[in-house]
Design an enzyme around this catalytic site. Structure first.
Site, PDB file in Angstrom:
ATOM      1  N   ASP A 416      -1.126  -2.969  -3.107  1.00 59.23           N
ATOM      2  CA  ASP A 416      -1.922  -3.815  -2.224  1.00 59.23           C
ATOM      3  C   ASP A 416      -2.032  -5.237  -2.755  1.00 59.23           C
ATOM      4  O   ASP A 416      -2.109  -5.461  -3.965  1.00 59.23           O
ATOM      5  CB  ASP A 416      -3.324  -3.209  -2.093  1.00 59.23           C
ATOM      6  CG  ASP A 416      -4.232  -4.015  -1.197  1.00 59.23           C
ATOM      7  OD1 ASP A 416      -3.904  -4.167  -0.012  1.00 59.23           O
ATOM      8  OD2 ASP A 416      -5.268  -4.509  -1.693  1.00 59.23           O
ATOM      9  N   GLU A 469       3.047  -5.096  -0.706  1.00 61.92           N
ATOM     10  CA  GLU A 469       2.449  -5.851   0.391  1.00 61.92           C
ATOM     11  C   GLU A 469       2.385  -7.302  -0.091  1.00 61.92           C
ATOM     12  O   GLU A 469       1.466  -7.692  -0.812  1.00 61.92           O
ATOM     13  CB  GLU A 469       1.045  -5.349   0.734  1.00 61.92           C
ATOM     14  CG  GLU A 469       0.475  -6.046   1.960  1.00 61.92           C
ATOM     15  CD  GLU A 469      -1.030  -6.229   1.929  1.00 61.92           C
ATOM     16  OE1 GLU A 469      -1.598  -6.580   2.976  1.00 61.92           O
ATOM     17  OE2 GLU A 469      -1.641  -6.060   0.863  1.00 61.92           O
TER      18      GLU A 469
END
Length: 738
Positions: A416, A469
């Site tokens: 993330d 990401e």
């Protein structure tokens, strides 16, 4: 001699006073058995509230009645031998007598190699040594506790077993490693515990949950739970032996992104969550039937705040107890694998929450986070940033990644907020950040950490993948570290997502002036190993649902979405779709409620679901649509410039150059009859997908299931198809071979 005795007595009194005040930093130097020159073995213990304490042998015979030296409950006495012997304490309480083991007679549980690796920051099995572990010492079962808190004055483990009294079980400090450790005999699974920590200046900190707890209480409760390492009888050997192929660049990868607590709820039972076992029964067959190859879970490491969706984890080694115990989570993974589904876990090494029972200011210093808020505070999220340059912190995170992959058989980590890790000035104004040693904005320590992470994952967890990401132009994110890349297997293509969603959200009358939003992504489509994401972030915070972004009346909204998904599933790149998008969730995603499954009674929603299922199967069944997802020779424009008609067409190639698939998109509500499309080979082209099919809720305009090519040169090809292209529709045609 008398003076020496007096000084020794004064020193002992001082140590006892420190202990009973909960301020002794070396309890094993005072408590337990000690050999004294004159008295032989002397046993000392601290049992607050006890009336009397005796030392007994393993047969229950009294070796000595101890003398109370402090009214708070400190006892000591010689046991009449100069050799250490296994013993117990017989403690007389006001209401009963109990024979108990003395934790302070047991040796350390960390060996020299463990200490060396901890200091070096290379203990890849950190989770096997720190935390709470069931072991047996000297034939006695119990739990070994160990926690890193190098700057603390005193650390104690507390729980119901010692009345949450930090004076009772202060821990031994292994100075070289900064780790505090103790073995507590006869502690059972399921007991609650925390660490009570005094800072170096004597302040008592809020009770801390164990950073390496394997189970935690469901929020709002905050204690760790004694569980031990996950030990599950796996039945997924067939999957594990072949999963490398399932995650390869030439494989069809279609990911169903899922927030487990809100996929579905049991409304009639207080809107409760489905358990891991209930999700195994319902979610897994659904994802399998829909044709997805993987399920990606929003973070499941225990987290205190539901509204963070798991992206502010506080127990990095514990699957959330909201949905059941760790064994149930392992069963869920096992059943996914037996259904042929890979499991990807959203993993959050970029930041952690400020909750007092977590990592912040853990030992009275900024241990896990940077002290300077210009380095250590995420202003957008009010969270703290890990200090990647501290080797013990990096070790904690790296071991955590391997923990999920090895102990829970997770098939991939989607990391993330990588951009927030890479850039020192991420979401910061001038003056709010510190440059690196070269004056740049790159976080050199985070970059080194990321590269090491990827090297370790691919070396230690065969077949597992990592996904970034990452939303910037940082080069070579998904290229090997030995070529100067960051080492990820894949990267989310955020640019493609934003461009194409912007396009499809416009009224068709305006799309001709924004045609580049559809085509620009092909300029860089093969610079990385891309995944095309329609993620949870696109259906929250006022953005509306995916269906809600579509313009026009009801028919146009559904037709737009169907055409867009047809474009997405045939565009180069692996696929990701957030739950609910597959059937046209009308409202924004709400983490506090289940999806609106009742919508499937509407033919439009049910038709959209049918389309996504068929797109998945088409993507998987047609090699040309997936084998060269990451290779430029797998894609060729047929006509990418027909902006006036809002049309585009392209072909995809697989390993067999004669196996081609043709995609034709019409993003206007006007059908285009006798629209000629050039193709490289003669033959019959089967209409594998027509998003305007009545089966999907469309008007059924198309080509009767397929069309033969004609020897009419077009678009630079020797043959062509004379197609009827439906309004707001996408056609996918595959050439029959053999």
């Amino acid at each position: 001699m008398g003076q020496k005795k007096k000084q020794s007595s004064i020193a002992l009194d001082r140590q006892i006073d420190l202990l009973v005040r909960g301020d002794h930093g070396d309890p094993f130097a005072l408590l337990g058995p000690h050999l004294e020159e004159e008295n032989g073995i002397v046993v000392r213990c601290f049992q607050p509230g006890a009336a009397q304490v005796s030392v007994i042998d393993r047969q229950g015979e009294v070796l000595a009645d101890l003398t109370q030296l402090h009214t708070a409950g400190f006892f000591a006495g010689a046991i009449g031998t100069s050799e250490r012997v296994p013993y117990k304490l017989r403690v007389s309480w006001p209401s009963h007598i109990a024979d108990i083991e003395d934790p302070y007679r047991f040796p350390p549980t960390l060996g020299d190699l463990d200490v060396h690796l901890l200091v070096e920051g290379t203990h890849l099995h950190l989770y096997e040594r720190l935390g709470a572990h069931f072991i047996e010492l000297d034939g006695v079962p119990g739990v070994s506790f160990a926690v890193w808190a190098p700057n603390a004055r005193r650390v104690s483990v507390v729980g119901n077993f010692n009345e949450w009294d930090g004076r009772r079980n202060p821990m031994r400090k292994i100075i070289n490693a900064g780790v505090w450790q103790i073995f507590l005999p006869e502690i059972r699974a399921g007991e609650l515990y925390k660490y009570e920590i005094k800072s170096s200046d004597g302040r008592l900190l809020p009770l801390k949950a164990d950073p390496l707890a394997f189970q935690a209480e469901p929020p709002p409760r905050t204690a760790s739970i004694i569980h031990g390492l996950p030990d599950f009888d796996w039945n997924d050997s067939a999957w594990m032996s072949t999963r490398e192929a399932a995650g390869s660049r030439s494989a069809p990868i279609s990911i169903y992104e899922c927030h487990l607590p809100s996929w579905a709820r049991v409304v009639e039972e207080g809107n409760r969550y489905l358990t891991y076992d209930e999700l195994s029964d319902r979610l897994i067959p659904y994802v399998q039937q829909m044709g997805f190859t993987h399920v990606e879970l929003l973070p499941i490491s225990e987290y205190p705040f539901d509204g963070s969706w798991g992206y502010q984890p506080i127990a990095a080694y514990a699957p959330t107890s909201r949905l059941g115990p760790p064994e149930a989570f392992a069963r869920f993974i096992d059943r996914c694998h037996n259904a042929g589904l890979g499991v990807i876990l959203d993993w959050v090494p970029g930041h952690f929450p400020t909750d007092a029972h977590g990592l912040p200011y853990f030992d009275g210093t900024h241990l896990y986070e940077h002290e300077d808020p210009r380095l250590g505070m995420h202003q957008d999220w009010n969270t703290l940033i890990y200090n990647y340059g501290r080797r013990e912190v990096a070790n904690y995170l790296l071991a955590n990644a391997l923990f999920w992959l090895k102990r829970y058989h997770i098939d991939g980590l989607r990391v993330d907020a990588v951009a927030s890790m890479l850039y020192l000035d991420y979401s910061r104004k001038p003056g709010q950040w510190l440059p690196n040693r070269y004056g740049g904005n790159e976080n050199l320590e985070a970059t080194a950490f990321i590269r090491r992470l990827n090297e370790l994952v691919y070396a230690n967890a065969p077949g597992a993948i990592t996904i970034a990401e990452e939303s910037t132009a940082w080069p070579a994110v998904s290229r090997p570290t030995y070529l100067g890349g960051l080492g990820f297997g894949y990267k989310w293509n955020m640019g493609w997502m934003h461009d194409t969603l912007r396009y499809i959200g416009k009224d068709p009358i305006h799309r001709a002036w924004h045609h580049h939003d559809l085509t620009f992504g092909l300029l860089y489509a093969f610079s990385e190993n891309f995944i095309l994401p329609i993620s949870h972030d696109e259906v929250v915070h006022g953005k509306g649902s995916l269906l809600g972004r579509m313009p026009g009346d009801q028919w146009q909204r559904f037709a737009n979405l169907r055409a867009y998904l047809g474009f997405m599933f045939t565009h180069p790149g692996k696929k990701l779709l957030f739950m609910g998008c597959e059937f046209g969730q009308e409202r924004e995603w709400n983490h506090d409620a289940g999806l609106d499954w009742h919508l499937l009674s509407d033919p439009n929603h049910h038709g959209l679901q049918n389309l996504v299922r068929d797109l998945n199967h088409c993507y998987r069944d047609v090699p040309a649509l997936h084998q060269n997802d990451c290779e430029p020779h797998g894609f060729q424009w047929i006509d990418g410039g027909d902006y006036e008609r809002c049309m585009l067409s392209f072909l995809r190639r697989g390993h067999n150059p004669e196996e081609v698939a043709i995609t034709v998109c019409n993003f206007t509500p006007i059908p285009h009859v006798q629209s000629r499309i050039g193709v490289p080979f003669p033959g019959y082209y089967v209409e594998r997908i027509n998003t305007d099919s009545a089966f999907y809720g469309g008007t059924n305009i198309g080509n009767g299931g397929g069309i033969a090519s004609e020897p009419v040169p077009w678009h630079g090809h020797p043959h062509s198809l004379n197609l009827t292209v439906p309004p707001l529709g996408t056609l996918v045609l595959a050439r029959e071979v053999g």
